[in-house]
Design an enzyme around this catalytic site. Sequence first.
Site, PDB file in Angstrom:
ATOM      1  N   HIS A 315       0.864  -1.184   0.000  1.00 38.97           N
ATOM      2  CA  HIS A 315       0.000   0.000   0.000  1.00 38.97           C
ATOM      3  C   HIS A 315       0.897   1.229   0.000  1.00 38.97           C
ATOM      4  CE1 HIS A 315      -2.873   3.005   1.241  1.00 38.97           C
ATOM      5  NE2 HIS A 315      -3.851   2.138   1.119  1.00 38.97           N
ATOM      6  N   ARG A 335      -6.294  10.435  -0.258  1.00 38.49           N
ATOM      7  CA  ARG A 335      -5.820  10.941  -1.556  1.00 38.49           C
ATOM      8  C   ARG A 335      -7.002  11.184  -2.501  1.00 38.49           C
ATOM      9  NH1 ARG A 335      -2.697   6.495  -3.476  1.00 38.49           N
ATOM     10  NH2 ARG A 335      -2.966   5.456  -1.477  1.00 38.49           N
TER      11      ARG A 335
END
Lengths: 528, 221
Positions: A315, A335
Amino acid sequence: MNVLEISKLKVGETRSSRLDETPPKLSQAEKDALVQQYHPDYIKEAYGTIRVGMNKGEQTVHRVVSLLEGESPLASESIRLEAKQQVDVLIIGGGGAGSMAALAAKASGASVLMTTKLRLGDSNTVMAEGGMQVAVSPEDSPVRHFLDSLRGGQMANDKILLKTLVEEGPSVVKWLIDNGVMFDREEDGNLSLRPGGGSSKARLVRCKDYTGLELMRVLKDCVLNEQIEVLEYMPVLELLTDEAGGCSGAILKNLDTNQHFVVQAKTVIIATGGIGRLHIQGFPTSNHYGATGDGLPLSYRAGAKLTLQDTFQYHPTGAVFPEAMAGILVTEAIRSVGAHLLNVNGDRFIGEMETRDAVASAIIRECAEGRGVETPSGRKGVWLDMPLVDTLNGAGTLEDRFPNMVKQFSRYEIDITKEPVLIYPTLHYQNGGVEVDVDGESGVNNLFVAGEASGGLHGRNRLMGNSLLDIMVYGKRAGEAAAKRATSTEYKSITLQHLDRFHEAQKEAGVIPDTVSPILFPDYVNKS
Amino acid sequence: MNEVKITVDGATHAVPEGITVVQAMWHIGREMMHDVGCLGGACGACAISVRFPGRFDNQCYLACQTPVEHGMTIAFMPSDASKKEIAPLPRTEPAEQVLFQYYPETRRCVGCRSCSMVCPVGIDVMGGVRAAIAGLHQDVADRFTNCVMCGLCAAVCGAGIRPHRVGAYTRRLTGAFYEKEATQLLERINEIASGEYQDEWNTLLSSELSDAREEVLNECT
């Protein structure tokens, strides 16, 4: 002022000028090149060849090779193969997939026993933050969800598994709502949707940044309401097989008393989750304490075949500072609502919503080429600039939508609404696993596998939000199929013939196991 | 590296500053099994009770989320082993009183606030209990969003209330009987059931996808 602080200032200085920038979307060729040069899956020295079993001759990381070729814990213990309990469906693992399978099997009329090496609910599921993908908006469709996942998975996904996932997703969400899961809603009552990396439409349903906690709390409550028997601190040491090679039960060990407990089962469902705590290639991990990939050696020794066992998800945004938080996940959803990734100079270097393999590769590239920031304990990372989220979406957005993230960093006096944090890829997910059919059945008769322990659905890179959907859809499918099988068959003999065959194969291949598997827990204890 | 001193089971240990209590346990040579779970602050397995020098009260935290501090005396709390009430959701819109059918003792709250004091994730537990008594289900549900079900609140309640269970059940009621329908979800389920996407699937799955890579990718963008 040190380098870290100077760099942090730069991030603050460039913040307003970055607002309108959009990094160019990578072409497929650019993405392939980036991933192949920097992604850990492409580090040749990290890989070895499997010498025994169904995947003999194929590659995976050294740590998983030794797990698969490992010695059974039974080699040093004598066992009386006498069933202490008989059950239609034995479920190994107490996370989301296991709980969903247990509920489905019970609802289908089977007797069910769950066993887990920690407690019911102690799992990766409970930690999932960002959400679950489900194509429900009018602009979206299951077909689009399928195509996005296929693109994310580098086209290596099992198409039938994937089609079933996206088509059954909406029904399973309905089931969850009917059982009291509180997904975030819009004013009009529709599910609130957020975009995820690599997805062309917003399709993440969520409960703030506590999605997994919410799901697990409800599933646990359902399991207890159904009075399904759950054995805790009871890992499986070895599966049992019948004369024809089908799975017929398992040998459990009570960790508190060290006693063995033999279960004869008509069907077995492995829902043991992933491998983060093996720290492949030295990466920190976002996974829970028990994520040691136990289901892989268990099913492998019983004769199951693995698929895509060479690919793992790192990740992109695991915390690297403060040291106490190393590996802890900063959800991708942050994000998706506007946080930027920045190198030591305060420059953006990748589109934040590219797929995880591409974003992780770009972060590794920045650090490898000297544009990373070093932490006081010697880790490297890049900045994740979260204050932008409030700038773009209004003050209070971080506090409202990501309360857990704000709280976690605030314990170390880092205010993510005001300052950026340092992140680096963290080992997050096992993309591959045991090969299964659309009912979750492995190559071994009566042995089913659900959730992260299985492989094929996600190809070589899972999209955000597809794992929560995976455990729900395939936990349910495996539970139903196993129950159906169990209620129409008899108990079979319980033997360890598969282990004898495996030992023969080890001898033939000249394999001297260097580990006992399953390993159950990581070894972090300071011996000095 | 700077060190701090912590006390566990009567013995004092020097451990590096800046690590969590769980990491400190490994540092002092302890095997961990019962007192550790997700390591991400979500499972509630690692609740601890902590005393500091010069203070008479106890503080409760999650060990995996708590940095060590000089002078801490730490005790791990056992997991909630209480038997859960069999409390299914009602089939139809619940009466306001349904909660008290399963958790009647909830109304015995004397307002001592012990539950709020021990919550390791900082929930105003008593506020939640009072809201439950007042029938404010949405308020209860919101307050218990981040409850990790460690059950410390129930352990300290003199009235025998199980606030974590009250929170979880009220959340389930609130979610299952949400006032507005998720209409888009229901429509999508109908579309799929009526085979609306069948043509698209047929085209898509009949072609060799590996050969049609570019086409598939273009379709996505």
